[in-house]
Design a protein around this motif. Structure first.
Motif, PDB file in Angstrom:
ATOM      1  N   ASN A 442       7.918  -7.585  10.668  1.00  0.00           N
ATOM      2  CA  ASN A 442       7.882  -6.875   9.396  1.00  0.00           C
ATOM      3  C   ASN A 442       8.976  -5.805   9.328  1.00  0.00           C
ATOM      4  OD1 ASN A 442       6.959  -6.241   6.872  1.00  0.00           O
ATOM      5  ND2 ASN A 442       5.099  -5.208   7.536  1.00  0.00           N
ATOM      6  N   PRO A 443       9.913  -5.906   8.373  1.00  0.00           N
ATOM      7  CA  PRO A 443      10.990  -4.917   8.281  1.00  0.00           C
ATOM      8  C   PRO A 443      10.477  -3.564   7.765  1.00  0.00           C
ATOM      9  CG  PRO A 443      11.132  -6.462   6.471  1.00  0.00           C
ATOM     10  CD  PRO A 443      10.055  -6.979   7.376  1.00  0.00           C
ATOM     11  N   LYS A 444      11.261  -2.537   8.031  1.00  0.00           N
ATOM     12  CA  LYS A 444      10.873  -1.169   7.684  1.00  0.00           C
ATOM     13  C   LYS A 444      10.689  -0.976   6.187  1.00  0.00           C
ATOM     14  CE  LYS A 444      12.523   3.605   8.195  1.00  0.00           C
ATOM     15  NZ  LYS A 444      13.596   4.449   8.785  1.00  0.00           N
ATOM     16  N   TRP A 445      11.502  -1.635   5.370  1.00  0.00           N
ATOM     17  CA  TRP A 445      11.488  -1.372   3.939  1.00  0.00           C
ATOM     18  C   TRP A 445      10.189  -1.797   3.254  1.00  0.00           C
ATOM     19  CZ3 TRP A 445      10.722  -5.505   0.778  1.00  0.00           C
ATOM     20  CH2 TRP A 445      11.098  -6.770   1.226  1.00  0.00           C
ATOM     21  N   VAL A 446       9.383  -2.652   3.923  1.00  0.00           N
ATOM     22  CA  VAL A 446       8.123  -3.079   3.323  1.00  0.00           C
ATOM     23  C   VAL A 446       7.168  -1.900   3.129  1.00  0.00           C
ATOM     24  CG1 VAL A 446       6.072  -4.503   3.693  1.00  0.00           C
ATOM     25  CG2 VAL A 446       8.339  -5.454   4.141  1.00  0.00           C
ATOM     26  N   ASP A 447       7.337  -0.847   3.955  1.00  0.00           N
ATOM     27  CA  ASP A 447       6.461   0.322   3.808  1.00  0.00           C
ATOM     28  C   ASP A 447       6.608   1.001   2.455  1.00  0.00           C
ATOM     29  OD1 ASP A 447       5.144   0.026   6.140  1.00  0.00           O
ATOM     30  OD2 ASP A 447       5.856   1.865   7.093  1.00  0.00           O
ATOM     31  N   ALA A 448       7.748   0.787   1.825  1.00  0.00           N
ATOM     32  CA  ALA A 448       7.909   1.369   0.487  1.00  0.00           C
ATOM     33  C   ALA A 448       6.931   0.740  -0.502  1.00  0.00           C
ATOM     34  CB  ALA A 448       9.346   1.158   0.005  1.00  0.00           C
ATOM     35  N   ILE A 449       6.534  -0.494  -0.228  1.00  0.00           N
ATOM     36  CA  ILE A 449       5.590  -1.195  -1.090  1.00  0.00           C
ATOM     37  C   ILE A 449       4.155  -1.002  -0.610  1.00  0.00           C
ATOM     38  CG2 ILE A 449       4.912  -3.469  -1.969  1.00  0.00           C
ATOM     39  CD1 ILE A 449       7.819  -4.352  -1.546  1.00  0.00           C
ATOM     40  N   MET A 450       3.969  -0.959   0.723  1.00  0.00           N
ATOM     41  CA  MET A 450       2.620  -0.936   1.278  1.00  0.00           C
ATOM     42  C   MET A 450       2.243   0.409   1.896  1.00  0.00           C
ATOM     43  SD  MET A 450       2.225  -4.707   3.017  1.00  0.00           S
ATOM     44  CE  MET A 450       0.490  -4.359   3.324  1.00  0.00           C
ATOM     45  N   LYS A 451       2.931   1.486   1.490  1.00  0.00           N
ATOM     46  CA  LYS A 451       2.614   2.779   2.090  1.00  0.00           C
ATOM     47  C   LYS A 451       1.209   3.252   1.748  1.00  0.00           C
ATOM     48  CE  LYS A 451       4.938   5.303  -1.680  1.00  0.00           C
ATOM     49  NZ  LYS A 451       6.047   6.227  -1.991  1.00  0.00           N
ATOM     50  N   GLY A 452       0.603   2.643   0.738  1.00  0.00           N
ATOM     51  CA  GLY A 452      -0.755   3.028   0.374  1.00  0.00           C
ATOM     52  C   GLY A 452      -1.779   2.690   1.438  1.00  0.00           C
ATOM     53  N   ARG A 453      -1.404   1.898   2.457  1.00  0.00           N
ATOM     54  CA  ARG A 453      -2.365   1.572   3.515  1.00  0.00           C
ATOM     55  C   ARG A 453      -2.580   2.726   4.486  1.00  0.00           C
ATOM     56  NH1 ARG A 453       0.689  -2.198   8.028  1.00  0.00           N
ATOM     57  NH2 ARG A 453       2.798  -1.394   7.766  1.00  0.00           N
ATOM     58  N   TYR A 454      -1.661   3.725   4.441  1.00  0.00           N
ATOM     59  CA  TYR A 454      -1.766   4.841   5.372  1.00  0.00           C
ATOM     60  C   TYR A 454      -2.594   5.980   4.772  1.00  0.00           C
ATOM     61  CZ  TYR A 454       2.212   2.468   7.564  1.00  0.00           C
ATOM     62  OH  TYR A 454       3.041   1.534   8.147  1.00  0.00           O
ATOM     63  N   PRO A 455      -3.453   6.648   5.581  1.00  0.00           N
ATOM     64  CA  PRO A 455      -4.166   7.836   5.087  1.00  0.00           C
ATOM     65  C   PRO A 455      -3.169   8.954   4.738  1.00  0.00           C
ATOM     66  CG  PRO A 455      -5.163   6.974   7.109  1.00  0.00           C
ATOM     67  CD  PRO A 455      -3.845   6.281   6.934  1.00  0.00           C
ATOM     68  N   PRO A 456      -3.595   9.882   3.905  1.00  0.00           N
ATOM     69  CA  PRO A 456      -4.933   9.976   3.309  1.00  0.00           C
ATOM     70  C   PRO A 456      -5.092   9.005   2.141  1.00  0.00           C
ATOM     71  CG  PRO A 456      -3.570  11.777   2.543  1.00  0.00           C
ATOM     72  CD  PRO A 456      -2.747  11.048   3.562  1.00  0.00           C
ATOM     73  N   TYR A 457      -6.279   8.386   2.056  1.00  0.00           N
ATOM     74  CA  TYR A 457      -6.552   7.419   1.015  1.00  0.00           C
ATOM     75  C   TYR A 457      -6.918   8.140  -0.295  1.00  0.00           C
ATOM     76  CZ  TYR A 457      -6.904   4.228   4.990  1.00  0.00           C
ATOM     77  OH  TYR A 457      -6.638   3.513   6.123  1.00  0.00           O
ATOM     78  N   THR A 458      -6.380   7.622  -1.402  1.00  0.00           N
ATOM     79  CA  THR A 458      -6.665   8.203  -2.717  1.00  0.00           C
ATOM     80  C   THR A 458      -6.944   7.087  -3.703  1.00  0.00           C
ATOM     81  OG1 THR A 458      -4.373   8.128  -3.460  1.00  0.00           O
ATOM     82  CG2 THR A 458      -5.059  10.100  -2.223  1.00  0.00           C
ATOM     83  N   PRO A 459      -7.609   7.420  -4.831  1.00  0.00           N
ATOM     84  CA  PRO A 459      -7.829   6.391  -5.854  1.00  0.00           C
ATOM     85  C   PRO A 459      -6.538   5.804  -6.370  1.00  0.00           C
ATOM     86  CG  PRO A 459      -9.286   8.248  -6.218  1.00  0.00           C
ATOM     87  CD  PRO A 459      -8.326   8.675  -5.140  1.00  0.00           C
ATOM     88  N   GLU A 460      -5.482   6.602  -6.442  1.00  0.00           N
ATOM     89  CA  GLU A 460      -4.195   6.114  -6.942  1.00  0.00           C
ATOM     90  C   GLU A 460      -3.609   5.065  -5.986  1.00  0.00           C
ATOM     91  OE1 GLU A 460      -5.338   9.752  -8.734  1.00  0.00           O
ATOM     92  OE2 GLU A 460      -4.968   9.332  -6.591  1.00  0.00           O
ATOM     93  N   LYS A 461      -3.733   5.316  -4.666  1.00  0.00           N
ATOM     94  CA  LYS A 461      -3.234   4.352  -3.683  1.00  0.00           C
ATOM     95  C   LYS A 461      -4.032   3.045  -3.759  1.00  0.00           C
ATOM     96  CE  LYS A 461      -1.342   7.436  -0.108  1.00  0.00           C
ATOM     97  NZ  LYS A 461      -1.460   7.866   1.297  1.00  0.00           N
ATOM     98  N   LEU A 462      -5.328   3.164  -3.930  1.00  0.00           N
ATOM     99  CA  LEU A 462      -6.170   1.974  -4.033  1.00  0.00           C
ATOM    100  C   LEU A 462      -5.775   1.131  -5.240  1.00  0.00           C
ATOM    101  CD1 LEU A 462      -8.576   0.251  -3.150  1.00  0.00           C
ATOM    102  CD2 LEU A 462     -10.063   1.789  -4.479  1.00  0.00           C
ATOM    103  N   ALA A 463      -5.533   1.795  -6.365  1.00  0.00           N
ATOM    104  CA  ALA A 463      -5.147   1.072  -7.577  1.00  0.00           C
ATOM    105  C   ALA A 463      -3.813   0.363  -7.386  1.00  0.00           C
ATOM    106  CB  ALA A 463      -5.081   2.035  -8.754  1.00  0.00           C
ATOM    107  N   ARG A 464      -2.846   1.038  -6.759  1.00  0.00           N
ATOM    108  CA  ARG A 464      -1.519   0.426  -6.542  1.00  0.00           C
ATOM    109  C   ARG A 464      -1.618  -0.778  -5.594  1.00  0.00           C
ATOM    110  NH1 ARG A 464       0.456   5.874  -6.672  1.00  0.00           N
ATOM    111  NH2 ARG A 464       0.394   5.973  -4.376  1.00  0.00           N
ATOM    112  N   LEU A 465      -2.418  -0.624  -4.521  1.00  0.00           N
ATOM    113  CA  LEU A 465      -2.563  -1.729  -3.569  1.00  0.00           C
ATOM    114  C   LEU A 465      -3.233  -2.936  -4.213  1.00  0.00           C
ATOM    115  CD1 LEU A 465      -3.535  -0.086  -0.158  1.00  0.00           C
ATOM    116  CD2 LEU A 465      -1.556  -1.511  -0.628  1.00  0.00           C
ATOM    117  N   ARG A 466      -4.251  -2.668  -5.036  1.00  0.00           N
ATOM    118  CA  ARG A 466      -4.931  -3.780  -5.705  1.00  0.00           C
ATOM    119  C   ARG A 466      -3.998  -4.505  -6.665  1.00  0.00           C
ATOM    120  NH1 ARG A 466     -11.028  -1.333  -7.026  1.00  0.00           N
ATOM    121  NH2 ARG A 466     -11.855  -1.711  -4.920  1.00  0.00           N
TER     122      ARG A 466
END
Length: 487
Positions: A442-466
């Motif tokens: 997995n390349p480093k740049w994917v974290d720009a898309i999936m950074k919502g997997r890292y705490p702290p968890y928020t409703p906004e991160k959950l919505a973006r991931l979904r």
């Protein structure tokens, strides 16, 4: 009788350790090395075809034609097929493309499992040992072979040839009786392949479970034949009888019993008797060079007990000589479903014919028993064939033929439920001894898309991931969502 030199039981753990050391060295992983071993195996068989056929004749009285057709040549074919295709089979595969994971470059590596144990029976002492060895070598494993002690001439010859042709750090033969097999089963193997009886399979699977070792089994059972009364009865009789007398009926896929509509029983029996006369014009084939012997007096006695206890009528054969391990090809008509010959797999040249009302009753009888390794139907009616195939279960299902599917290139060979687990031969055998290892990078740049997997968890991160991981759903059955029940 040839004396089989048993392996010193104290050396069994040492052999296992030596093969594990070879495997961990990485020696067996390169495809060119695998091909070299497969070529050696093919030439082992080719160079010694006559010696092997003679050894099998010593043990089983089997005609050379049967050994070539059913044992030796198919083994050469397995080795050559693996040699030709191992590079393709072993190639790392890309996983199916998906938007969510394509950047991670998901792949499937084809890796050997490690040190594997192959335990073979007496009835096909070459194909069920060296044919499967080809699969294990192609997959890059090191291998211990345990031949049957019931065929000492063949097992001793194979032991000698393996030591001459094969790398001793990769393939070893362990000979012996139950005590040696018990010692083998105490060790932690990476895969076990066993061919034989369901009784012994339960012992092997129990021992393997202690180490969580995966097991492939080829077991057998009572493989039925269902007759369409409109079929080519002469063809059916010729092929069924050949399948029953090959190796004196000692094959795990032999036609075990025949289910025929009552009104067609006479026609089938008459054709079987005529075929018998063409196979053995001398009458009783006790002196024929075209008929094998039973492997031991104990096995002969067991089969004699089945004949002696039958409620049917013996129309051909019935002669038994326990001392000489001889049982004449025997046809029994008017056999009831509760007959002695229907209690267990016959594994001998005895053919019970069970008259039934129609195909429906035949299917009911098959389904009331353990799933067989093979099921045979003789018919020229596609609907008849489909009716039988779709309403029964078996390892294989053949129309208008018996036995030969074992050597059919590209077909998996294996049972279902009590008749076995897993598939072998060709690519299917390679797969049985191969671990499919998933990989990602997995390349480093994917974290720009999936950074919502890292705490702290928020409703906004959950919505973006979904939103990012949203799955396109299939149409809802019925169109409407079921009403929610109140708590």
């Amino acid at each position: 009788m040839t004396r089989l030199e048993y392996t010193n039981i104290d050396n069994v753990p040492k052999i296992h350790a030596e093969l594990k050391e070879t495997f961990r060295s990485g020696k067996t992983r390169p495809v060119p090395f695998r091909k070299e071993q497969l070529a050696q195996l093919a030439w082992l068989l080719k160079d010694n075809t006559d010696r092997i056929a003679d050894a099998i004749h010593t043990d089983l009285g089997r005609p050379a034609i049967e050994s070539d057709l059913l044992d030796i040549n198919p083994s050469i074919g397995e080795a050559k097929d693996a040699y030709d295709n191992v590079a393709k089979w072993a190639k790392t595969e890309k996983a199916r493309w998906t938007f969510n994971f394509f950047a991670m470059r998901p792949k499937i590596r084809k890796e050997p499992k490690g040190v594997v144990l192959i335990i073979s029976p007496f009835n096909f002492p070459v194909l069920l040992l060296l044919g499967h060895l080809a699969s294990a070598l192609a997959a890059g494993n090191t291998v211990v072979l345990k031949p049957s002690e019931l065929v000492p001439a063949t097992s001793q010859l194979i032991s000698d040839l393996i030591s001459q042709y094969m790398d001793p750090g990769v393939v070893r033969v362990v000979n012996g009786d139950v005590s040696v097999t018990t010692k083998l089963l105490e060790l932690p193997w990476d895969h076990i392949l066993y061919t034989g009886s369901s009784r012994v399979a339960k012992i092997i699977c129990t021992a393997a479970a202690k180490h969580l070792t995966p097991v492939t089994t080829e077991l057998g059972g009572k493989s039925p034949v269902i007759i369409d009364p409109k079929c080519d009865m002469k063809l059916a009789a010729r092929r069924i009888l050949w399948g029953k007398i090959a190796n004196a009926g000692q094959t795990c896929v032999a036609p075990d019993y025949v289910l025929v509509p009552r009104e067609a029983q006479d026609a089938l029996v008459n054709e079987l008797m005529e075929v018998y006369q063409t196979f053995y014009p001398e009458g009783d084939p006790a002196t024929s060079a075209s008929f094998s012997r039973i492997v031991s007096q104990a096995h002969t006695t067991r089969i004699k007990r089945l004949i002696d206890g039958t409620k049917g009528t013996v129309v051909v054969g019935g002669t038994v000589d326990v001392e000489k391990r001889y049982i004449a090809p025997t046809i029994i008509r008017d056999v009831p479903v509760d007959d002695s010959t229907m209690d267990e797999e016959i594994f001998g040249p005895v053919l019970p014919i069970v008259p039934v009302r129609d195909v429906e009753e035949a299917i009911q009888i098959v389904n009331s028993r353990d799933h067989p390794l093979s099921l045979y139907v003789f018919t020229q009616d596609a609907a008849f064939k489909e009716n039988v195939f779709s309403r029964t279960q078996s390892g294989a299902a053949l129309a208008n033929e018996v036995l030969v599917h074992v050597g059919a290139t590209g077909l998996p060979f294996g049972g279902i439920g009590p008749s076995g687990s897993g598939s072998l031969t060709g690519k299917h055998g390679f797969d049985a001894f191969t671990h499919l290892r998933s990989t990602l990078d997995n390349p480093k740049w994917v974290d720009a898309i999936m950074k919502g997997r890292y705490p702290p968890y928020t409703p906004e991160k959950l919505a973006r991931l979904r939103t990012a991981l949203k799955v396109r759903m299939p149409p809802r059955p019925g169109g409407a969502r079921p009403a929610q029940k109140s708590a």
